[in-house]
Design a protein around this motif. Structure first.
Motif, PDB file in Angstrom:
ATOM      1  N   LEU A 153       0.838  -1.198   0.000  1.00 29.49           N
ATOM      2  CA  LEU A 153       0.000   0.000   0.000  1.00 29.49           C
ATOM      3  C   LEU A 153       0.877   1.255   0.000  1.00 29.49           C
ATOM      4  CD1 LEU A 153      -2.893   1.125   0.151  1.00 29.49           C
ATOM      5  CD2 LEU A 153      -2.690   1.044   2.659  1.00 29.49           C
ATOM      6  N   LYS A 154       1.926   1.240   0.796  1.00 26.88           N
ATOM      7  CA  LYS A 154       2.828   2.396   0.820  1.00 26.88           C
ATOM      8  C   LYS A 154       3.493   2.592  -0.540  1.00 26.88           C
ATOM      9  CE  LYS A 154       6.817   4.347   3.228  1.00 26.88           C
ATOM     10  NZ  LYS A 154       7.518   4.638   1.965  1.00 26.88           N
ATOM     11  N   HIS A 155       3.870   1.495  -1.181  1.00 30.88           N
ATOM     12  CA  HIS A 155       4.471   1.597  -2.516  1.00 30.88           C
ATOM     13  C   HIS A 155       3.503   2.243  -3.511  1.00 30.88           C
ATOM     14  CE1 HIS A 155       6.232   0.441  -6.359  1.00 30.88           C
ATOM     15  NE2 HIS A 155       5.104  -0.180  -6.654  1.00 30.88           N
ATOM     16  N   LEU A 156       2.252   1.837  -3.470  1.00 30.63           N
ATOM     17  CA  LEU A 156       1.261   2.398  -4.390  1.00 30.63           C
ATOM     18  C   LEU A 156       1.038   3.878  -4.124  1.00 30.63           C
ATOM     19  CD1 LEU A 156      -1.364  -0.513  -4.380  1.00 30.63           C
ATOM     20  CD2 LEU A 156       0.141   0.130  -6.276  1.00 30.63           C
ATOM     21  N   MET A 157       0.975   4.247  -2.874  1.00 26.54           N
ATOM     22  CA  MET A 157       0.710   5.644  -2.546  1.00 26.54           C
ATOM     23  C   MET A 157       1.885   6.549  -2.880  1.00 26.54           C
ATOM     24  SD  MET A 157      -2.348   5.867  -1.706  1.00 26.54           S
ATOM     25  CE  MET A 157      -2.357   7.542  -1.138  1.00 26.54           C
ATOM     26  N   ASP A 158       3.070   5.992  -2.926  1.00 26.72           N
ATOM     27  CA  ASP A 158       4.230   6.788  -3.324  1.00 26.72           C
ATOM     28  C   ASP A 158       4.114   7.244  -4.778  1.00 26.72           C
ATOM     29  OD1 ASP A 158       5.426   6.677  -0.868  1.00 26.72           O
ATOM     30  OD2 ASP A 158       6.705   4.966  -1.351  1.00 26.72           O
ATOM     31  N   GLU A 159       3.225   6.588  -5.558  1.00 30.02           N
ATOM     32  CA  GLU A 159       3.032   6.930  -6.962  1.00 30.02           C
ATOM     33  C   GLU A 159       1.981   8.011  -7.163  1.00 30.02           C
ATOM     34  OE1 GLU A 159       4.990   5.463  -9.270  1.00 30.02           O
ATOM     35  OE2 GLU A 159       5.934   4.501  -7.530  1.00 30.02           O
ATOM     36  N   THR A 160       1.327   8.463  -6.086  1.00 32.76           N
ATOM     37  CA  THR A 160       0.235   9.425  -6.208  1.00 32.76           C
ATOM     38  C   THR A 160       0.650  10.781  -5.658  1.00 32.76           C
ATOM     39  OG1 THR A 160      -0.787   9.087  -4.036  1.00 32.76           O
ATOM     40  CG2 THR A 160      -1.340   7.493  -5.773  1.00 32.76           C
ATOM     41  N   ALA A 161      -0.238  11.759  -5.907  1.00 35.94           N
ATOM     42  CA  ALA A 161       0.019  13.112  -5.409  1.00 35.94           C
ATOM     43  C   ALA A 161      -0.566  13.333  -4.025  1.00 35.94           C
ATOM     44  CB  ALA A 161      -0.576  14.126  -6.384  1.00 35.94           C
ATOM     45  N   ASP A 162      -1.513  12.505  -3.629  1.00 30.75           N
ATOM     46  CA  ASP A 162      -2.255  12.756  -2.387  1.00 30.75           C
ATOM     47  C   ASP A 162      -2.077  11.612  -1.397  1.00 30.75           C
ATOM     48  OD1 ASP A 162      -3.385  15.147  -3.357  1.00 30.75           O
ATOM     49  OD2 ASP A 162      -4.906  14.014  -4.442  1.00 30.75           O
ATOM     50  N   GLY A 163      -1.660  11.936  -0.188  1.00 29.46           N
ATOM     51  CA  GLY A 163      -1.758  10.993   0.915  1.00 29.46           C
ATOM     52  C   GLY A 163      -0.537  10.156   1.201  1.00 29.46           C
ATOM     53  N   SER A 164       0.535  10.268   0.410  1.00 31.00           N
ATOM     54  CA  SER A 164       1.690   9.393   0.604  1.00 31.00           C
ATOM     55  C   SER A 164       2.385   9.643   1.944  1.00 31.00           C
ATOM     56  CB  SER A 164       2.685   9.586  -0.544  1.00 31.00           C
ATOM     57  OG  SER A 164       3.846   8.830  -0.331  1.00 31.00           O
ATOM     58  N   SER A 165       2.695  10.894   2.229  1.00 30.17           N
ATOM     59  CA  SER A 165       3.422  11.197   3.472  1.00 30.17           C
ATOM     60  C   SER A 165       2.566  10.913   4.693  1.00 30.17           C
ATOM     61  CB  SER A 165       3.882  12.650   3.473  1.00 30.17           C
ATOM     62  OG  SER A 165       2.777  13.538   3.390  1.00 30.17           O
ATOM     63  N   TYR A 189     -10.003  19.360  -1.245  1.00 27.49           N
ATOM     64  CA  TYR A 189      -9.695  17.963  -0.960  1.00 27.49           C
ATOM     65  C   TYR A 189     -10.154  17.563   0.438  1.00 27.49           C
ATOM     66  CZ  TYR A 189      -6.873  13.831   0.075  1.00 27.49           C
ATOM     67  OH  TYR A 189      -6.474  12.577   0.455  1.00 27.49           O
ATOM     68  N   ALA A 190     -10.732  16.386   0.545  1.00 26.20           N
ATOM     69  CA  ALA A 190     -11.060  15.797   1.836  1.00 26.20           C
ATOM     70  C   ALA A 190     -10.773  14.306   1.752  1.00 26.20           C
ATOM     71  CB  ALA A 190     -12.522  16.018   2.197  1.00 26.20           C
ATOM     72  N   MET A 191     -10.231  13.745   2.814  1.00 25.73           N
ATOM     73  CA  MET A 191      -9.961  12.310   2.804  1.00 25.73           C
ATOM     74  C   MET A 191     -11.257  11.516   2.686  1.00 25.73           C
ATOM     75  SD  MET A 191      -6.982  11.728   5.622  1.00 25.73           S
ATOM     76  CE  MET A 191      -5.449  12.643   5.580  1.00 25.73           C
ATOM     77  N   THR A 192     -12.267  11.954   3.408  1.00 29.32           N
ATOM     78  CA  THR A 192     -13.574  11.305   3.345  1.00 29.32           C
ATOM     79  C   THR A 192     -14.654  12.380   3.421  1.00 29.32           C
ATOM     80  OG1 THR A 192     -13.656  11.019   5.756  1.00 29.32           O
ATOM     81  CG2 THR A 192     -12.753   9.187   4.461  1.00 29.32           C
ATOM     82  N   GLY A 193     -15.825  12.066   2.905  1.00 30.69           N
ATOM     83  CA  GLY A 193     -16.962  12.963   3.038  1.00 30.69           C
ATOM     84  C   GLY A 193     -16.899  14.166   2.127  1.00 30.69           C
ATOM     85  N   VAL A 194     -17.728  15.164   2.436  1.00 30.32           N
ATOM     86  CA  VAL A 194     -17.853  16.358   1.601  1.00 30.32           C
ATOM     87  C   VAL A 194     -16.678  17.299   1.872  1.00 30.32           C
ATOM     88  CG1 VAL A 194     -19.358  18.243   0.911  1.00 30.32           C
ATOM     89  CG2 VAL A 194     -20.360  16.134   1.835  1.00 30.32           C
ATOM     90  N   PRO A 195     -15.916  17.687   0.866  1.00 25.99           N
ATOM     91  CA  PRO A 195     -14.828  18.654   1.090  1.00 25.99           C
ATOM     92  C   PRO A 195     -15.370  19.963   1.650  1.00 25.99           C
ATOM     93  CG  PRO A 195     -14.611  17.623  -1.071  1.00 25.99           C
ATOM     94  CD  PRO A 195     -15.957  17.218  -0.539  1.00 25.99           C
TER      95      PRO A 195
END
Length: 784
Positions: free
Chosen positions: A297-309, A609-615
């Protein structure tokens, strides 16, 4: 002595006008270019325009209108210029500004036909107008007193692109005795500039781009009474005359689903997560994340712009504790829900024995799977990885999506338009889409072809295209050779004349597994943001740009049989789309840093941006500055110019950034506006928002939906201001349906004798009156 000429313009029955006239302007878009069917010219009840005389001074191009002995300037004098080729006749006058412009003014039955042609000028400024007040189709419509301090502040040194800022192609000058209405016959390459000292003055300028062989622009000039209905009538007749007026009922003959918009609120449903908190056994998932899956999962998120760190930090934190806090749960769910949409989610090493169903999909070739089947595979793989850390796969994400739609239907919402922030939200959860359709709702993905990214970004898939050549070969060049930047200055703007193959490829890809979308929302195409493209390989004029956008909208409406809507709603798209978001309240003060950048400001509208729900951008209720309240919202300045033309042709509502509950303290006023202007409320919902807003929403819809269902198929036949402070107003739809609203904080007796409570509306039909107390309804938001 200055040459000056006077002519008389007379009025005849409109039927005679329509039977013998063709569109004199060069901005009429033939129906076969908009995608609309050619329809018979309708009979218009109200003739457009009144008799008048006019005088013109060719040396200064000063134009004066005379009616019943009263003289008013239709255009102020320009600096005196040399004139040649002056020709006058009984019904026309023409002249030339040598090396610059040729001007022709011809009298018609009830208007002046004014044509201007460049014979060397790169641009030309005319008319320059000054009036007591103005009626301008800015969004729905505004009446702007020339000496009003708030409007003078707001408009000071402002320049508006006409095709974008004016929802219809006219503007009106109001004087005590009569109004003058300019119909703009070429919407392209026009700019309106405002000077505000000592009062508001408008200057209209047309550019003549080198790439455009059409070197002309022009106007029809009418004289009318000062009532808004009289002011808009010439334009409405002009649209009908051009063959571009199509009613909702006519559109519904081709797609009966359009009738599902009648009485339907517009609701953005924020359910992008397929795995939600109630689907997870949190003690068990800690064990899963500590192993092989956490590394993957960490490897996949390193490929995205949001949420890796955030994920990296969270995984490190939970390895040292025996619990997960609320924020950590959000981070993990956000990462999983992003990863499950990725093309690279499957790996032989990660999933050596994925199970029978997943194996069958893998054998089809993961790279060749449709997007919907890819999500199906990835959900199966995720369930395999999570094991007993997750509930049964069929239950994933259903409480806040399918379940919420069921709750809305059981609460009495019989019709609704539901918008998803991305088509992926539907493809990953087709059960939600099926439930919406089963309950009689329209459900649409958000789609856009305006911006393009050089490298595909999973978080912005509308700006990613299968054709990798588009970024270099199909984007828009400015006159100076630089590329036009995309939204938020990211990427570039895509030339719509070159986009149709990608439009069809994307639509077919989304729909190929039979997802039940019955509506489609195409961003930007009805905003009027159109471009000249100076690229040598694909030179494109604004007219060609707009034509391509209309063909794109028509493709979804006709070829895909979708109920189509777009952002904005400028009326060039009115014959093609069924609904538009932005006419009733546009984006407010886009450039104000307190609203867009300064997060500590009380006016900050929130993040996208919101992790969940309505931004927060859509859910956070914020006040707006007093100046914006005046010029954007104050009902004393608002006029239903658009509704007086298009009420029974296109359904218009708020821009999604400014939903019905977005402005703190204005909830009651906005409900009253939505009744008076027959405009759908716009909501942003997830389960939490529904719990807070349900009582207010359903209470309002019991009144609004029944009213809208009847009003939307009829013309707005009257609009009246019933009090000196302009806060008591009424609108009539057809012959028998009327609504009176009181925006003020005090009970009032209207000019017609009707008593109206503060912050309330009265609907009158067939002698029966229905009261709606907006203030009491708004309080349900605070007490629920």
């Amino acid at each position: 002595m200055k040459p000056k000429f006077t002519w008389m313009v007379t009025s005849t029955l409109l039927a005679a006008l329509l039977s013998g006239c063709t569109n004199s302007g060069n901005n009429s878009i033939p129906p076969n270019e908009t995608g609309a069917d050619v329809i018979p010219v309708k009979d218009a009840v109200i003739p457009a325009g009144e008799p008048f005389e006019f005088e013109v001074d060719p040396e200064t191009f000063a134009l004066t209108i005379i009616k019943d002995g009263v003289r008013e300037q239709a255009s102020l004098p320009l600096p005196k210029a040399k004139v040649s080729n002056l020709v006058k006749s009984d019904d026309s006058v023409s002249w030339t500004y040598p090396g610059q412009m040729k001007v022709t003014i011809a009298k018609k039955n009830n208007y002046l036909d004014i044509k201007l042609e460049s014979i060397g000028a790169d641009s030309f400024q005319w008319p320059v107008v000054q009036a007591d007040s103005y009626m301008l189709p800015l969004g729905e419509g505004k009446q702007i007193p020339a000496d009003d301090k708030d409007w003078r502040t707001s408009l000071k040194d402002q320049s508006y692109t006409f095709s974008e800022s004016f929802s219809m192609d006219f503007f009106a000058l109001n004087h005590k005795s009569f109004s003058m209405v300019y119909l703009v016959t070429n919407k392209y390459n026009d700019e309106v500039h405002f000077d505000t000292e000592p009062s508001v003055q408008m200057q209209f300028t047309h550019d003549f781009p080198s790439i455009n062989p059409d070197k002309s622009y022009g106007f029809r000039l009418y004289v009318t009474g000062n009532d808004p209905q009289q002011v808009v009538q010439p334009y409405k007749n002009y649209v009908i005359e051009s063959g571009n007026f199509v009613t909702l009922e006519e559109k519904a003959l081709e797609n009966p689903n359009i009738q599902k918009l009648y009485g339907a609120p517009q609701i953005y449903l924020w359910s992008p997560s397929i795995l939600t908190e109630e689907n997870v056994n949190w003690p068990n998932i800690r064990t899963v994340l500590a192993g092989k899956f956490g590394i993957w999962l960490k490897h996949l998120m390193d490929e995205t712009a949001d949420g890796s760190s955030e994920l990296t930090d969270t995984l490190e934190q939970i390895s040292k504790q025996d619990y997960l806090d609320k924020y950590q749960k959000k981070v993990i769910l956000n990462a999983i829900n992003q990863a499950v949409k990725m093309k690279d989610f499957y790996s032989v090493d990660m999933f050596p024995d994925p199970g029978k169903e997943a194996t069958a999909l893998i054998q089809e070739g993961v790279s060749s799977l449709s997007e919907q089947k890819l999500y199906e595979l990835n959900k199966l793989l995720l369930k395999d990885a999570l094991g007993d850390a997750a509930t049964d796969l069929k239950s994933w994400g259903q409480t806040g999506s399918t379940g919420l739609i069921q709750d809305m239907h059981e609460a009495g919402i019989d019709k609704a338009w539901i918008g998803l922030s991305n088509w992926a939200d539907g493809l990953i959860n087709p059960e939600m889409v099926d439930e919406a359709v089963k309950d009689g709702y329209l459900i649409a993905p958000y789609d856009s072809y305006h911006s393009i990214q050089e490298n595909p970004d999973p978080s912005w898939n509308t700006a990613s295209f299968a054709d990798s050549t588009l970024y270099d070969q199909a984007t828009i060049n400015r006159k100076d050779g630089l590329k036009v930047a995309g939204f938020l200055n990211r990427g570039r703007k895509l030339n719509p004349t070159l986009a149709m193959p990608s439009v069809k490829q994307r639509a077919d890809s989304i729909l190929q597994e039979g997802i039940a979308f019955n509506s489609w929302f195409v961003d930007c195409d009805a905003t009027g943001e159109i471009f000249d493209d100076y690229s040598q390989s694909h030179t494109t004029t604004q007219a060609e740009d707009l034509k391509a956008r209309l063909q794109r909208l028509s493709y979804f409406a006709k070829d895909k049989q979708m109920v189509v809507g777009s952002e904005g709603g400028n009326d060039y798209a009115s014959s093609v789309i069924a609904y538009a978001q932005g006419i009733e309240s546009p984006i407010i003060a886009w450039g104000d840093p307190d609203m867009r950048k300064n997060k500590d400001s009380s006016y900050y509208v929130g993040d996208y941006y919101a992790m969940t729900g309505v931004p927060e951008r859509y859910s956070k209720a914020v006040p707006i500055k007093p100046l914006y309240d005046k010029v954007y919202l104050d009902p004393t300045y608002s006029l239903p110019l658009y509704k007086l033309v298009y009420n029974d042709s296109i359904i218009t509502t708020n821009h999604w950034e400014w939903g019905s509950y977005k402005i703190k303290g204005a909830e009651a006023e906005r409900m009253l506006y939505e009744l008076l202007y027959n405009a759908p409320p716009l909501y942003h919902l997830d389960s939490e928002a529904w719990d807070k807003q349900q009582a207010s929403i359903t209470g309002f819809l019991k009144i609004w939906s029944a009213f809208h269902s009847k009003a939307v198929t009829q013309e707005m036949t009257n609009f009246s201001v019933l009090s000196d402070d302009r806060l008591v107003q009424s609108a009539q739809y057809g012959d028998h349906l009327k609504v009176i609203v009181n925006f003020s904080d005090k009970d009032a007796v209207a000019a017609d004798g009707q008593s109206v409570k503060a912050k309330s509306a009265i609907i009158i039909e067939g002698g029966k009156s229905t009261l709606f107390d907006a203030e009491a309804n708004a309080k349900l938001l605070a007490t629920n």
